[in-house]
Write an enzyme that holds these catalytic residues in place. Sequence first.
Site, PDB file in Angstrom:
ATOM      1  N   GLY A  90       0.934  -0.707  -0.195  1.00  0.00           N
ATOM      2  CA  GLY A  90       0.031   0.162   0.096  1.00  0.00           C
ATOM      3  C   GLY A  90       0.774   1.308   0.010  1.00  0.00           C
ATOM      4  N   SER A  91       1.867   0.762   0.962  1.00  0.00           N
ATOM      5  CA  SER A  91       3.170   2.517   0.838  1.00  0.00           C
ATOM      6  C   SER A  91       3.455   3.013  -0.459  1.00  0.00           C
ATOM      7  CB  SER A  91       4.185   2.662   1.948  1.00  0.00           C
ATOM      8  OG  SER A  91       3.546   2.029   3.273  1.00  0.00           O
ATOM      9  N   ASN A 171      -7.729   3.524   9.142  1.00  0.00           N
ATOM     10  CA  ASN A 171      -7.197   2.777   8.907  1.00  0.00           C
ATOM     11  C   ASN A 171      -7.546   3.266  10.805  1.00  0.00           C
ATOM     12  OD1 ASN A 171      -5.335   4.475   8.345  1.00  0.00           O
ATOM     13  ND2 ASN A 171      -4.094   4.088   9.727  1.00  0.00           N
ATOM     14  N   GLN A 199      -8.211  -0.199   3.043  1.00  0.00           N
ATOM     15  CA  GLN A 199      -8.562  -0.395   4.750  1.00  0.00           C
ATOM     16  C   GLN A 199     -10.281  -1.192   4.003  1.00  0.00           C
ATOM     17  OE1 GLN A 199      -8.303  -1.174   7.811  1.00  0.00           O
ATOM     18  NE2 GLN A 199      -5.566  -0.731   7.423  1.00  0.00           N
ATOM     19  N   SER A 219      -3.593  -3.346  -0.615  1.00  0.00           N
ATOM     20  CA  SER A 219      -2.444  -3.912   0.428  1.00  0.00           C
ATOM     21  C   SER A 219      -2.397  -5.419   0.704  1.00  0.00           C
ATOM     22  CB  SER A 219      -1.740  -3.289   0.834  1.00  0.00           C
ATOM     23  OG  SER A 219      -0.747  -4.047   1.777  1.00  0.00           O
ATOM     24  N   HIS A 221      -2.082  -7.653   2.923  1.00  0.00           N
ATOM     25  CA  HIS A 221      -1.958  -8.717   4.260  1.00  0.00           C
ATOM     26  C   HIS A 221      -3.203  -7.694   4.842  1.00  0.00           C
ATOM     27  CE1 HIS A 221       0.451  -4.686   6.595  1.00  0.00           C
ATOM     28  NE2 HIS A 221       0.485  -4.421   5.044  1.00  0.00           N
ATOM     29  N   THR A 257      11.852  -7.720 -10.828  1.00  0.00           N
ATOM     30  CA  THR A 257      10.716  -8.958 -10.971  1.00  0.00           C
ATOM     31  C   THR A 257       9.678  -9.414 -10.108  1.00  0.00           C
ATOM     32  OG1 THR A 257      12.832  -9.944 -12.014  1.00  0.00           O
ATOM     33  CG2 THR A 257      10.963 -11.799 -11.848  1.00  0.00           C
ATOM     34  N   CYS A 344       2.350   2.223  12.721  1.00  0.00           N
ATOM     35  CA  CYS A 344       3.618   2.703  12.564  1.00  0.00           C
ATOM     36  C   CYS A 344       4.081   3.792  14.127  1.00  0.00           C
ATOM     37  CB  CYS A 344       2.949   3.698  11.225  1.00  0.00           C
ATOM     38  SG  CYS A 344       1.907   2.690  10.454  1.00  0.00           S
TER      39      CYS A 344
HETATM   40  C1  LIG Z   1      -1.741  -0.459   5.944  1.00  0.00           C
HETATM   41  C2  LIG Z   1      -1.757   0.899   5.325  1.00  0.00           C
HETATM   42  C3  LIG Z   1      -0.893   0.928   4.417  1.00  0.00           C
HETATM   43  C4  LIG Z   1       0.118   0.635   4.093  1.00  0.00           C
HETATM   44  O1  LIG Z   1       0.098  -0.297   3.243  1.00  0.00           O
HETATM   45  P1  LIG Z   1       1.624  -1.408   2.899  1.00  0.00           P
HETATM   46  O2  LIG Z   1       0.868  -2.533   2.529  1.00  0.00           O
HETATM   47  O3  LIG Z   1       1.995  -1.943   4.798  1.00  0.00           O
HETATM   48  O4  LIG Z   1       1.933  -0.691   3.540  1.00  0.00           O
HETATM   49  C5  LIG Z   1      -1.540   2.302   3.743  1.00  0.00           C
HETATM   50  N1  LIG Z   1      -2.930   2.930   3.946  1.00  0.00           N
HETATM   51  C6  LIG Z   1      -3.199   2.120   4.994  1.00  0.00           C
HETATM   52  C7  LIG Z   1      -5.270   2.769   5.276  1.00  0.00           C
HETATM   53  C8  LIG Z   1      -2.805   1.054   5.320  1.00  0.00           C
HETATM   54  O5  LIG Z   1      -3.763   0.547   6.709  1.00  0.00           O
END
Ligand SMILES: *Cc1c(COP(=O)(O)O)cnc(C)c1O
Length: 416
Positions: A90-91, A171, A199, A219, A221, A257, A344
């Site tokens: 996500g970042s 989040n 989210q 993202s 995870h 890759t 974070c």
């Molecule tokens: C977790 C999160 C991210 C970051 O995602 P990563 O895959 O951990 O880099 C960005 N934005 C929100 C709203 C998140 O909850």
Amino acid sequence: MKRSHRYAVCLRGRFGMEMNMKIYADNAATTKMSKTAIDAMLPYLDGIYGNPSSLHSAGQQANEALSLARERIAACLGCDAGEIIFTSGGSEADNHAIRSAARIGEKQGKKHILSTAFEHHAVLHTLNRLKEEGFEITLLDVHENGMVSADQVREAIRPDTCLVTVMYANNEIGTIQPIEEIGAVCREKGVLFHTDAVQAAGHLHIDVRSQNIDMLSLSAHKFHGPKGIGALYARRGIRLTNLIEGGAQEKGRRAGTENIPAIMGMAAALEEACAGIDGNTEKVSALRDRLIAGLKKIPHGVLNGDEKHRLPGNVNFCFEGIEGESLLLLLDDKGICASSGSACTSGSLDPSHVLLAIGRPHEIAHGSLRLTISEETTEEEIDYMIQAVSEVVEYLRGMSPVWRDLVSGKNKFVTP
Ligand SMILES: *Cc1c(COP(=O)(O)O)cnc(C)c1O
């Protein structure tokens, strides 16, 4: 070690471990991988290991899997496969979207970006960097209920605005923003619209076309997929800049890759999550409401974020007269994995920027607790959490000088 941390650590063990209870209530930080996602990855960790850029059959086999995964992810969002690029999470997707819009704007002499005060740091820190590079950033105030309105966006858009970026769901406090309306305002004004939907993806129905979304980050995870993989949707015609220079992967927009096993896991997890949205929303929001109702009985606490427009799994409270970190560690002793905000910022003494953005005073922003549940959470776990939080809050207040001053009337309560 931070002072509050040391203080909290010496409280540990006070309640003893309840050996049979292990509750994971931090699904906004990350989720457990689903069996479906793991099974989808295994063949690509062991067997199908070709590089999708290779011309031989092993490479082509991987390349076919990659194309199919891209189509499956696009189908979940209502876009075309060519509009999806894979990222490390996500970042990276947030960075990529915002940087790209900034470069496009710069070429047209537009160097103003509109966002909100309660975005994820992946957005806020990217905007800070752009500010240093000469962009002007406006962060909209967030209403006390954790919402931003399309009217606020309309009023703040200027002729030189090149991007509006507003998160889909927060989040920390879980509030869901009026994305379709904000998107409509941006369309009308001819401004690019990005949303950090990390989210939301897999938890809420997303359709980028009808919701007027130009760019969207997700993202894996956060919806029971693997870590270190995500995607950016960018509407056809939006020219993305390169964050990583190198080979021609992702049509030259993101070198390196491709992480095929993770991409396969993400596609399977997103499909599974999207197919389950209606059932999970009903089940999880009922559990959430039960948890909120139970925690509301604790005196001098306050729910953060609108009660109705919130993610099915999100519960976030501030309790006056206590310190969030002690609360977390004592809950951990009781087998409950919780959070005091975002992963974070925990470990720092600064109160959450999200809670400050919705106007919570410092005194109570420090006493925050986020419990984010999933479809695996049970009613029994909810009741155990209500009991445990009530006990721990009472215990901590019993030894808190801040609380004593509130009760004696020396200081005033800020909560009702
Ligand atoms: C977790 C999160 C991210 C970051 O995602 P990563 O895959 O951990 O880099 C960005 N934005 C929100 C709203 C998140 O909850």
